[in-house]
Design a protein around this motif. Structure first.
Motif, mmCIF file in Angstrom:
data_model
loop_
_atom_site.group_PDB
_atom_site.id
_atom_site.type_symbol
_atom_site.label_atom_id
_atom_site.label_comp_id
_atom_site.label_asym_id
_atom_site.label_seq_id
_atom_site.Cartn_x
_atom_site.Cartn_y
_atom_site.Cartn_z
ATOM 1 N N GLU A 41 65.828 -73.963 93.047
ATOM 2 C CA GLU A 41 65.539 -74.634 91.785
ATOM 3 C C GLU A 41 65.562 -73.630 90.635
ATOM 4 O OE1 GLU A 41 61.746 -76.279 92.619
ATOM 5 O OE2 GLU A 41 62.526 -77.794 94.012
ATOM 6 N N GLU A 86 73.784 -76.012 86.153
ATOM 7 C CA GLU A 86 73.051 -76.906 85.251
ATOM 8 C C GLU A 86 73.081 -78.337 85.780
ATOM 9 O OE1 GLU A 86 72.920 -78.221 80.519
ATOM 10 O OE2 GLU A 86 74.472 -76.848 81.243
ATOM 11 N N ARG A 87 74.231 -78.759 86.259
ATOM 12 C CA ARG A 87 74.366 -80.130 86.770
ATOM 13 C C ARG A 87 73.486 -80.362 87.999
ATOM 14 N NH1 ARG A 87 77.262 -82.991 90.478
ATOM 15 N NH2 ARG A 87 78.277 -81.122 91.324
ATOM 16 N N GLY A 89 70.731 -78.659 88.745
ATOM 17 C CA GLY A 89 69.318 -78.382 88.514
ATOM 18 C C GLY A 89 68.867 -76.991 88.888
ATOM 19 N N ARG A 91 68.041 -73.451 87.571
ATOM 20 C CA ARG A 91 67.766 -72.624 86.398
ATOM 21 C C ARG A 91 67.810 -71.159 86.840
ATOM 22 N NH1 ARG A 91 63.880 -76.325 86.938
ATOM 23 N NH2 ARG A 91 62.350 -74.760 87.541
#
Length: 222
Positions: A41, A86-87, A89, A91
């Motif tokens: 994540e 980014e798509r 999720g 970071r």
């Protein structure tokens, strides 16, 4: 460093301008992803040496993030790894490390997190798309990433290593390299086992059931 297959000298099939800065970087990222056992994540990536100096121009940043998404070295999505992250999720932060002596010029540290779990990997891209993993979760592992690898987190107790080797042997899996690392006596430890083929789920479950074993991960970035 252990001997590599002759074809690794020629270089891998890959996307990117450099086997050291792209293909090897992808594999370091994949090690972190597979050690975690799921898509991260969030991730913190620290670059050292020539990685820190040229990472954007050589696509090392895209490659490391692509590896965290479990892309292979020849995945055509690597140039779009930031958008894919980014798509999906993920970071992430990329930053240069402070000056200091590292084991290799192409060196990276990755900390990845998901679902309350955290893993860390320290590795180098040593040429021809090959890597050397110096540390898993702070343990001195010294594995190559060239063979399927089982990473076993366990307590440092009498008989644990014998139980691991016995379980692997009974499965018919040939051990090519094995190393136990611990931080302190009777504390946490990690054993890595490199083998000629990927372990099956039956063996992995048998290892998970051993006394004092906490987590079993498979790293296969071959």
């Amino acid at each position: 460093m252990r001997f590599k297959h002759v074809f690794s000298i020629i270089g891998p099939v890959m996307v990117g301008p450099s086997s050291s800065h792209t293909a090897g970087a992808v594999r370091i990222g994949r090690v972190a992803r597979q050690l975690l056992g799921r898509q991260p994540e969030e991730a913190e990536i620290t670059l050292y040496g020539s990685f820190a100096e040229t990472y954007s121009g050589h696509g090392t940043d895209l490659a490391l993030v692509g590896g965290l998404l479990d892309f292979d070295a020849d995945d055509e999505r690597i140039p779009e790894a930031f958008a894919e992250a980014e798509r999906l999720g993920l970071r992430f932060i990329l930053k240069p490390g402070s000056a200091g002596t590292m084991p290799h010029p192409n060196f990276a540290k990755i900390t990845a997190r998901a679902g309350g779990l955290e893993v860390s990997v320290q590795g180098a891209s040593i040429g021809g798309g090959n890597i050397e993993i110096y540390s898993l979760n702070g343990f001195d592992t010294g594995c190559s990433g060239y063979y399927p690898t089982i990473a076993i987190s366990h307590e440092d107790r009498v008989g644990v290593l014998a139980s691991i080797t016995g379980t692997v042997s009974r499965s018919g899996l040939n051990i090519g390299f094995m190393k136990l690392s611990r931080k302190e006596r009777s504390g946490a430890a990690m054993t890595v086992v490199e083998s000629d083929r990927r372990p099956d789920e039956e063996l992995l479950e048998a290892l998970r059931q051993l006394a004092h074993v906490e987590k079993v991960s498979v790293i296969d970035v071959t």
